[in-house]
Write a protein that holds these residues in place. Sequence first.
Motif, PDB file in Angstrom:
ATOM      1  N   GLY A 105       0.784  -1.225   0.000  1.00 33.66           N
ATOM      2  CA  GLY A 105       0.000   0.000   0.000  1.00 33.66           C
ATOM      3  C   GLY A 105       0.815   1.273   0.000  1.00 33.66           C
ATOM      4  N   MET A 106       2.107   1.171   0.315  1.00 30.84           N
ATOM      5  CA  MET A 106       2.950   2.363   0.383  1.00 30.84           C
ATOM      6  C   MET A 106       3.677   2.590  -0.939  1.00 30.84           C
ATOM      7  N   LEU A 107       3.768   3.853  -1.322  1.00 37.27           N
ATOM      8  CA  LEU A 107       4.541   4.204  -2.510  1.00 37.27           C
ATOM      9  C   LEU A 107       6.021   4.285  -2.177  1.00 37.27           C
ATOM     10  N   LEU A 108       6.338   4.851  -1.017  1.00 36.65           N
ATOM     11  CA  LEU A 108       7.717   4.900  -0.527  1.00 36.65           C
ATOM     12  C   LEU A 108       7.752   4.372   0.898  1.00 36.65           C
ATOM     13  N   PRO A 109       8.846   3.743   1.322  1.00 36.29           N
ATOM     14  CA  PRO A 109       8.967   3.369   2.734  1.00 36.29           C
ATOM     15  C   PRO A 109       8.865   4.619   3.605  1.00 36.29           C
ATOM     16  N   PRO A 110       8.317   4.514   4.807  1.00 37.47           N
ATOM     17  CA  PRO A 110       8.067   5.699   5.637  1.00 37.47           C
ATOM     18  C   PRO A 110       9.317   6.423   6.101  1.00 37.47           C
ATOM     19  N   TYR A 111      10.491   5.803   6.011  1.00 38.79           N
ATOM     20  CA  TYR A 111      11.712   6.458   6.453  1.00 38.79           C
ATOM     21  C   TYR A 111      12.374   7.252   5.325  1.00 38.79           C
ATOM     22  N   LEU A 127      13.989   4.573  11.763  1.00 39.36           N
ATOM     23  CA  LEU A 127      13.244   5.792  11.467  1.00 39.36           C
ATOM     24  C   LEU A 127      13.850   7.042  12.092  1.00 39.36           C
ATOM     25  N   GLY A 128      14.917   6.880  12.893  1.00 38.55           N
ATOM     26  CA  GLY A 128      15.639   8.046  13.390  1.00 38.55           C
ATOM     27  C   GLY A 128      15.040   8.724  14.597  1.00 38.55           C
ATOM     28  N   ASP A 129      14.028   8.124  15.221  1.00 37.44           N
ATOM     29  CA  ASP A 129      13.423   8.713  16.418  1.00 37.44           C
ATOM     30  C   ASP A 129      12.853   7.590  17.266  1.00 37.44           C
ATOM     31  N   SER A 130      12.604   7.876  18.530  1.00 37.34           N
ATOM     32  CA  SER A 130      12.017   6.848  19.388  1.00 37.34           C
ATOM     33  C   SER A 130      10.521   6.762  19.109  1.00 37.34           C
ATOM     34  N   PRO A 131       9.900   5.603  19.345  1.00 34.96           N
ATOM     35  CA  PRO A 131       8.457   5.492  19.135  1.00 34.96           C
ATOM     36  C   PRO A 131       7.666   6.434  20.039  1.00 34.96           C
ATOM     37  N   VAL A 132       8.162   6.694  21.245  1.00 35.47           N
ATOM     38  CA  VAL A 132       7.464   7.614  22.155  1.00 35.47           C
ATOM     39  C   VAL A 132       7.470   9.030  21.585  1.00 35.47           C
ATOM     40  N   ILE A 146       9.220  -4.679  11.898  1.00 37.18           N
ATOM     41  CA  ILE A 146       8.687  -4.243  13.188  1.00 37.18           C
ATOM     42  C   ILE A 146       8.586  -2.720  13.241  1.00 37.18           C
ATOM     43  N   SER A 147       9.593  -2.022  12.706  1.00 41.91           N
ATOM     44  CA  SER A 147       9.578  -0.553  12.702  1.00 41.91           C
ATOM     45  C   SER A 147       8.399  -0.025  11.892  1.00 41.91           C
ATOM     46  N   LEU A 148       8.164  -0.627  10.741  1.00 42.59           N
ATOM     47  CA  LEU A 148       7.077  -0.172   9.874  1.00 42.59           C
ATOM     48  C   LEU A 148       5.719  -0.458  10.504  1.00 42.59           C
ATOM     49  N   LEU A 189       2.663  -6.351  19.007  1.00 38.74           N
ATOM     50  CA  LEU A 189       3.572  -6.884  17.993  1.00 38.74           C
ATOM     51  C   LEU A 189       4.386  -8.082  18.501  1.00 38.74           C
ATOM     52  N   TYR A 190       4.146  -8.481  19.762  1.00 35.25           N
ATOM     53  CA  TYR A 190       4.814  -9.640  20.357  1.00 35.25           C
ATOM     54  C   TYR A 190       6.343  -9.503  20.360  1.00 35.25           C
ATOM     55  N   VAL A 191       6.810  -8.321  20.755  1.00 37.64           N
ATOM     56  CA  VAL A 191       8.251  -8.092  20.909  1.00 37.64           C
ATOM     57  C   VAL A 191       8.469  -7.362  22.230  1.00 37.64           C
ATOM     58  N   SER A 192       9.723  -7.310  22.673  1.00 39.54           N
ATOM     59  CA  SER A 192      10.024  -6.578  23.901  1.00 39.54           C
ATOM     60  C   SER A 192      10.042  -5.080  23.627  1.00 39.54           C
ATOM     61  N   GLN A 193       9.813  -4.286  24.665  1.00 39.12           N
ATOM     62  CA  GLN A 193       9.844  -2.836  24.522  1.00 39.12           C
ATOM     63  C   GLN A 193      11.238  -2.356  24.103  1.00 39.12           C
ATOM     64  N   HIS A 194      12.261  -2.984  24.666  1.00 35.94           N
ATOM     65  CA  HIS A 194      13.627  -2.588  24.350  1.00 35.94           C
ATOM     66  C   HIS A 194      13.936  -2.832  22.875  1.00 35.94           C
ATOM     67  N   TYR A 195      13.574  -3.999  22.369  1.00 35.12           N
ATOM     68  CA  TYR A 195      13.851  -4.322  20.967  1.00 35.12           C
ATOM     69  C   TYR A 195      13.067  -3.391  20.041  1.00 35.12           C
ATOM     70  N   LEU A 196      11.803  -3.153  20.371  1.00 35.89           N
ATOM     71  CA  LEU A 196      10.974  -2.275  19.540  1.00 35.89           C
ATOM     72  C   LEU A 196      11.584  -0.877  19.458  1.00 35.89           C
ATOM     73  N   SER A 197      11.967  -0.325  20.603  1.00 32.49           N
ATOM     74  CA  SER A 197      12.545   1.026  20.635  1.00 32.49           C
ATOM     75  C   SER A 197      13.856   1.080  19.860  1.00 32.49           C
ATOM     76  N   HIS A 198      14.684   0.062  20.042  1.00 35.25           N
ATOM     77  CA  HIS A 198      15.974   0.014  19.363  1.00 35.25           C
ATOM     78  C   HIS A 198      15.795  -0.024  17.854  1.00 35.25           C
ATOM     79  N   ARG A 199      14.914  -0.892  17.352  1.00 34.84           N
ATOM     80  CA  ARG A 199      14.712  -1.022  15.914  1.00 34.84           C
ATOM     81  C   ARG A 199      14.101   0.243  15.335  1.00 34.84           C
ATOM     82  N   PHE A 200      13.111   0.796  16.009  1.00 30.20           N
ATOM     83  CA  PHE A 200      12.421   1.990  15.513  1.00 30.20           C
ATOM     84  C   PHE A 200      13.389   3.165  15.407  1.00 30.20           C
ATOM     85  N   LYS A 201      14.199   3.355  16.451  1.00 28.10           N
ATOM     86  CA  LYS A 201      15.189   4.438  16.449  1.00 28.10           C
ATOM     87  C   LYS A 201      16.202   4.238  15.324  1.00 28.10           C
ATOM     88  N   LYS A 202      16.638   3.027  15.112  1.00 32.07           N
ATOM     89  CA  LYS A 202      17.634   2.741  14.085  1.00 32.07           C
ATOM     90  C   LYS A 202      17.070   2.949  12.691  1.00 32.07           C
TER      91      LYS A 202
END
Length: 283
Positions: free
Chosen positions: A107-113, A219-224, A179-181, A204-217
Amino acid sequence: MPKIEITHQKSDTFRFKRVPELLFAGKVEDESFFYAPPQIHDFCEIIYIVEGTGEFSIGGKDYVLQQGDVAIYNPGVPHEERSSSEVPFKVFYCGLDNLHIEGVPYGMLLPPYVDPVISCERYAYRVESYLSEMLQECDSQVLGYETLSNNLLMSLITLIYRIVDVKHQFQELKGKNEISLRTKEFIDKNYTQSITLKDIADTLYVSQHYLSHRFKKDLGDSPVNYLINRRIEGAKHLLADSDIPVHEIAARVGYSNDKYFSMLFKKVTGQTPSAFREGERGR
């Protein structure tokens, strides 16, 4: 002149997993002042600046677009457009659906990052030509216009990826973590609710630490922080376009405590919600 023949090698990494569907093609021409209010679509849109300059808000960020620039709207991304120069404003645009490019979320034309504003530079004339021809075909509706229009659309998308590939190697784009997307998509759909990092991680059945780490890496920002900025952007639109009280706006964008909301709003924008509203009304 000697015969020149080049063997076709099937080693290209760019693939359409589905044939995209052209929904519409259009243009804005010779507008001394153009304004499109905030809106969100469930389809993708491509905007190309032919003449003039425009101020665009896309996904909570502000951009200045000029001749030769393209703006890309993924589904669910809020956007607002206005011309900003004395030169008549002219744009070509099209809407598309049923999009699935290999390595890019459905559904995406470009990846969100990837930045949604692209300078076409030496490819500008081809982008303009594809959109112009697409519009002519849709308008003519002569034999084969649907086939030609869709072929032009696929050529346009492919050319956009060729432009993007200069800054973001396509293989690198394809390597971003799913997971980031999915986290970004979850926040975009549920930011008005009272959600926490734990809620997202559990979904998403992942740990908070892993989710935050992947998202920051990825998309360049924390999920919060992304959640906060998404809520503030939603609040800005409500403040500018309605007379809804601040405490109710706070609740609508996911904050039960309006004082906490006001504190975050000022931290992000540099203004209180009331001051922001007054400034928007004074324009």
